[in-house]
Design a protein around this motif. Structure first.
Motif, mmCIF file in Angstrom:
data_model
loop_
_atom_site.group_PDB
_atom_site.id
_atom_site.type_symbol
_atom_site.label_atom_id
_atom_site.label_comp_id
_atom_site.label_asym_id
_atom_site.label_seq_id
_atom_site.Cartn_x
_atom_site.Cartn_y
_atom_site.Cartn_z
ATOM 1 N N ASN A 1 -7.309 6.239 3.226
ATOM 2 C CA ASN A 1 -8.022 5.438 4.233
ATOM 3 C C ASN A 1 -8.251 6.243 5.495
ATOM 4 O O ASN A 1 -9.337 6.211 6.099
ATOM 5 N N THR B 1 -12.592 0.223 -1.651
ATOM 6 C CA THR B 1 -11.668 -0.542 -0.795
ATOM 7 C C THR B 1 -11.696 -2.030 -1.162
ATOM 8 O O THR B 1 -10.647 -2.680 -1.263
ATOM 9 N N ASP C 1 0.848 -1.205 0.000
ATOM 10 C CA ASP C 1 0.000 0.000 0.000
ATOM 11 C C ASP C 1 0.883 1.254 0.000
ATOM 12 O O ASP C 1 1.754 1.420 0.863
ATOM 13 N N GLN D 1 -16.509 1.796 0.382
ATOM 14 C CA GLN D 1 -16.339 0.354 0.676
ATOM 15 C C GLN D 1 -16.092 -0.458 -0.604
ATOM 16 O O GLN D 1 -15.264 -1.369 -0.619
ATOM 17 N N THR E 1 -8.673 -4.263 -2.634
ATOM 18 C CA THR E 1 -8.270 -5.551 -2.027
ATOM 19 C C THR E 1 -8.327 -6.685 -3.048
ATOM 20 O O THR E 1 -7.412 -7.513 -3.148
ATOM 21 N N GLU F 1 -2.629 5.769 -0.465
ATOM 22 C CA GLU F 1 -3.778 4.960 -0.079
ATOM 23 C C GLU F 1 -3.997 5.018 1.417
ATOM 24 O O GLU F 1 -5.129 5.012 1.903
#
Length: 241
Positions: free
Chosen positions: A38, A74, A30, A71, A78, A34
């Motif tokens: 976050n 994210t 990361d 979300q 991921t 990022e």
């Protein structure tokens, strides 16, 4: 080298999520931006949660949509990291498979070369076997004809031998017959010879007796009558006693 069955199994295992590894890779890969995003999203979420009670329904829907987007982003990041990790693992596996494929191709080429050599040797051996079989057939035909000729010659010689044996037996029979006849003839001749000898001896004795008588008579006739010659003495013509 992995078989297709193990390849499928490894691919299926690669597709299964590995949460611990993904989290470690995400923490290692990361970028600072990022992390800032976050932290900003967390602070924004805290501010939004504190001010939700003071907003209307449209603002709340907008805030909920923004939270869903964050979300989703994210989750997409991921998922992207997971997919990149899987892609890296898959690329390594593909490289190994390519190496195995190259090795297999080399082995297959060597095996095909060996098979071609064996086929060439087999063709040559089959040609030799065919030639040997052809020679054997020719030799068998030649030997068969020679054997037939020899059988004919042997049969002819056997007949000749049988004829010779028959002639020999006939000759022996004839010889024995002649010998018996000669023996009988010899016996008769010996008997006749014995009779002839006996007659000859009798004639000889008679001849000797007659000769002595003639000699005695001649001696007496030569002696003169009235001579003084003593009796028992004879003289010859010259006066010798």
């Amino acid at each position: 080298m992995a078989t297709p069955f193990f390849k499928k199994k490894d691919a299926a295992a690669d597709k299964q999520p590995r949460p611990g590894v993904v989290q470690k890779i995400q923490l290692a890969e990361d970028p600072p931006e990022e992390k800032v995003n976050n932290e900003t999203g967390e602070s924004l979420s805290s501010l939004i949660s504190t001010g939700k009670a003071q907003l209307d329904k449209k603002s709340l829907d907008l805030i909920f949509a923004v939270e869903q987007m964050i979300q989703a982003r994210t989750h997409a990041e991921t998922t992207n990291h997971e997919l990149q990790d899987r892609l890296t693992h898959t690329n390594g596996h593909v490289e190994r498979l390519n190496k195995d494929l190259k090795n297999l191709n080399k082995v297959i080429e060597e095996r095909e070369k060996s098979i071609l050599e064996l086929e060439h040797k087999l063709v040559e051996r089959n040609l030799k076997v065919d030639q040997v079989m052809e020679d054997h057939r020719e030799m068998y035909g030649t030997l068969s004809s020679e054997m037939d000729e020899l059988k004919s010659t042997i049969e002819l010689e056997r007949q000749k031998y049988a004829n010779l044996v028959q002639k020999h037996n006939d000759a022996i029979s004839e010889k024995l017959k002649k010998m018996n006849e000669l023996e009988e003839k010899i016996g008769r001749l010996e008997t006749e010879n014995a009779h002839v000898k006996q007659k000859y001896e009798t004639i000889r004795q008679e001849k000797a007796y007659l000769s002595s008588m003639i000699n005695d008579f001649a001696t007496r006739m030569t002696v003169p009558f009235g001579g003084n010659t003593p009796s028992g003495e004879h003289t010859d013509g010259n006066g010798n006693t």
